[in-house]
Design a protein around this motif. Sequence first.
Motif, PDB file in Angstrom:
ATOM      1  N   THR A 223       0.947  -1.124  -0.063  1.00  0.00           N
ATOM      2  CA  THR A 223      -0.298  -0.106   0.158  1.00  0.00           C
ATOM      3  C   THR A 223       0.805   1.216   0.195  1.00  0.00           C
ATOM      4  O   THR A 223       1.791   1.432   0.675  1.00  0.00           O
ATOM      5  CB  THR A 223      -0.879   0.007   1.274  1.00  0.00           C
ATOM      6  N   VAL A 224       0.388   2.197  -0.779  1.00  0.00           N
ATOM      7  CA  VAL A 224       1.127   3.524  -0.839  1.00  0.00           C
ATOM      8  C   VAL A 224       0.045   4.782  -0.780  1.00  0.00           C
ATOM      9  O   VAL A 224      -0.906   4.647  -1.517  1.00  0.00           O
ATOM     10  CB  VAL A 224       2.044   3.624  -2.266  1.00  0.00           C
ATOM     11  N   SER A 256       5.972  -2.819   3.193  1.00  0.00           N
ATOM     12  CA  SER A 256       6.120  -1.512   3.303  1.00  0.00           C
ATOM     13  C   SER A 256       7.391  -1.012   2.404  1.00  0.00           C
ATOM     14  O   SER A 256       7.333   0.014   1.848  1.00  0.00           O
ATOM     15  CB  SER A 256       6.133  -1.028   4.696  1.00  0.00           C
ATOM     16  N   TYR A 260       7.430   1.484  -0.719  1.00  0.00           N
ATOM     17  CA  TYR A 260       8.199   2.694  -0.607  1.00  0.00           C
ATOM     18  C   TYR A 260       9.109   2.925  -1.927  1.00  0.00           C
ATOM     19  O   TYR A 260       9.172   3.950  -2.554  1.00  0.00           O
ATOM     20  CB  TYR A 260       9.022   2.707   0.651  1.00  0.00           C
TER      21      TYR A 260
END
Length: 611
Positions: A223-224, A256, A260
């Motif tokens: 997820t971003v 994560s 990123y």
Amino acid sequence: MEYRQRYCGTQLAPHLIGICLCEAYVSRIDSHCSTPNSTKPLRFARFRLVLSRVPKMITCDTLSKSPRTIAMEVHTNCAGEGCPMHDDLASAASCAELRRRRELERKAMLQIARLLSDHPGQNQTLLEIVDCIEQHLGMRHVTVMMVSVDGQRLELAATKTPLTDARGHVGYDRGEGVIGRVLQAGQPEIVSPIGDDPRFRNRIHQRTPFQLESHAFVCVPITVEGETFGTLSADIETKNADELQDAAETLGIIASMIAYDVNGRRTRRLEREMLELQNLQLRDTLQERFRPSNLIGGSKPMRQLYTQIQQVAPSDTTILIRGESGTGKELVATAIHCTSARSQKPVVKVNCAALNENLLESELFGHEKGAFTGAVQQRNGRIEEAEGGTLFLDEIGEFSPIIQVKLLRVLQERQYERVGSSTTRTANVRIVAATNRDLEQAVRQGQFRQDLYYRINVFPVHLPPLRKRRDDILQLANHFVAKFSKRMDRPIKRISTPAIDTLMMYHWPGNVRELENCIEHAVLLSQEGVIHSHNFPPTIRMPDEKHPNGSETENCFSLSTRVNSLERDMISDALKRSGGNMAAAARELGISSRMIRYKVRNLGIDWNSEL
């Protein structure tokens, strides 16, 4: 004492001596254990396992202690730095195992961070991360999946040993199976054991019945900024809830890190695309500055034409304009003249196909009084009238051999004589010729002089037919609607969508001239300020079955063409209403921002012109 003497005289390190002493003590206890069901051998076997994992607690100070004392200290201490004493061996072993897993996780995180910092290709980086997770964390079938361009489906991005038929096309729709639910909800999922959950599709890897019963499946979202664009999943050989939760947290941290990195790549890609878009906009702006006012169209072929006009206009180079009938060769010649240094002088146009040989010679070079029957007075030729300016010779391929020779002299020596005169005159004109004939074939057949061909073909300019610049059809149609609406005093508000579709699907053998006549006919028949498809001539409304490029016309009526046309209209209207804001247009249409960017690029929508 005998054990101390035996091992202390060796060259072993102190902690190894301590291990040997404790093992000797264990073996002595085992040898004296006479009860068959005694738990002491098992207990000290477990102790030996713990001791082998935590040798650092055995120091030189412990050598003065008895093996039993050493064993009891190890029994209640997992050798973790800062770790309190444990009440029993089981808790000490559990604590030591936890510390071991944390150390492996730390090493895995460090290696993944190094992989991401190297910045190779994204696919190769993901494969190396998958390999690192399987090697260090003992997980199996580690899989990374990424969202497709339209944002509705997960596609396989990286894994080891997938099924043969899974390579390249396997995927999950949003909400399908366990992985699809993670994409839809954006929350991790734990399935233990795998075979107990009917949602599990088992689509990417081959799992045995034993693995389905003994392994658990953990899947976490990538997820971003609140948007899920991928998943990370793995099989784990355990059913312990705490261990599975720890594994989910570990995979979440790795996800994560991947997010990123992917977000950074995406940001750089978007910045690059934005720079490219700005570059194109600047080029379009510059081309718009140099676009002649009498030419209409912003398609790629027309932009290339504007560039050619800009390049050749300042010079006196002879130009040959080539193109089908009705493409606007005369307008291009006028544009070249108006942007040249001769723009303050006249531009004289001669249609060579409309005159016979004798009249054409007199038309070009002029004649003296009495030069031939009917020459009642002296007349200046078109070359003389264009003095200091531009002479446009349309349909130059219709010249007779005699006229070709005289024109060749004008081009080479800038000299000519009037008909019936022996006085040589100097021509200070720039010649722009045009033709729709195949001059190369005419040269081969001996109908056109080869030397004249090379003289006029110094800078050829090719005009695209209207069917090759369909993006300009609507703009041209609007121009002609405004022109004839004003001339006929019939206010026209708009062209209906079906009428636009009809214009876009027609093959236009007569090019822009045919489009102009079609719009004039439609304006004349229109009612209530709207042009409908039934206002067009019958030849426009019905496809030409004898058209040599009938396949192109048939393609215009295909389902994909109609769907693309509808999507183009809806997205263009949404962009107009949102002032060019793609995010707002996407919300209005109920699609993602990624999807609308893909559609704008794929359908060739010039969103900047929609403002």
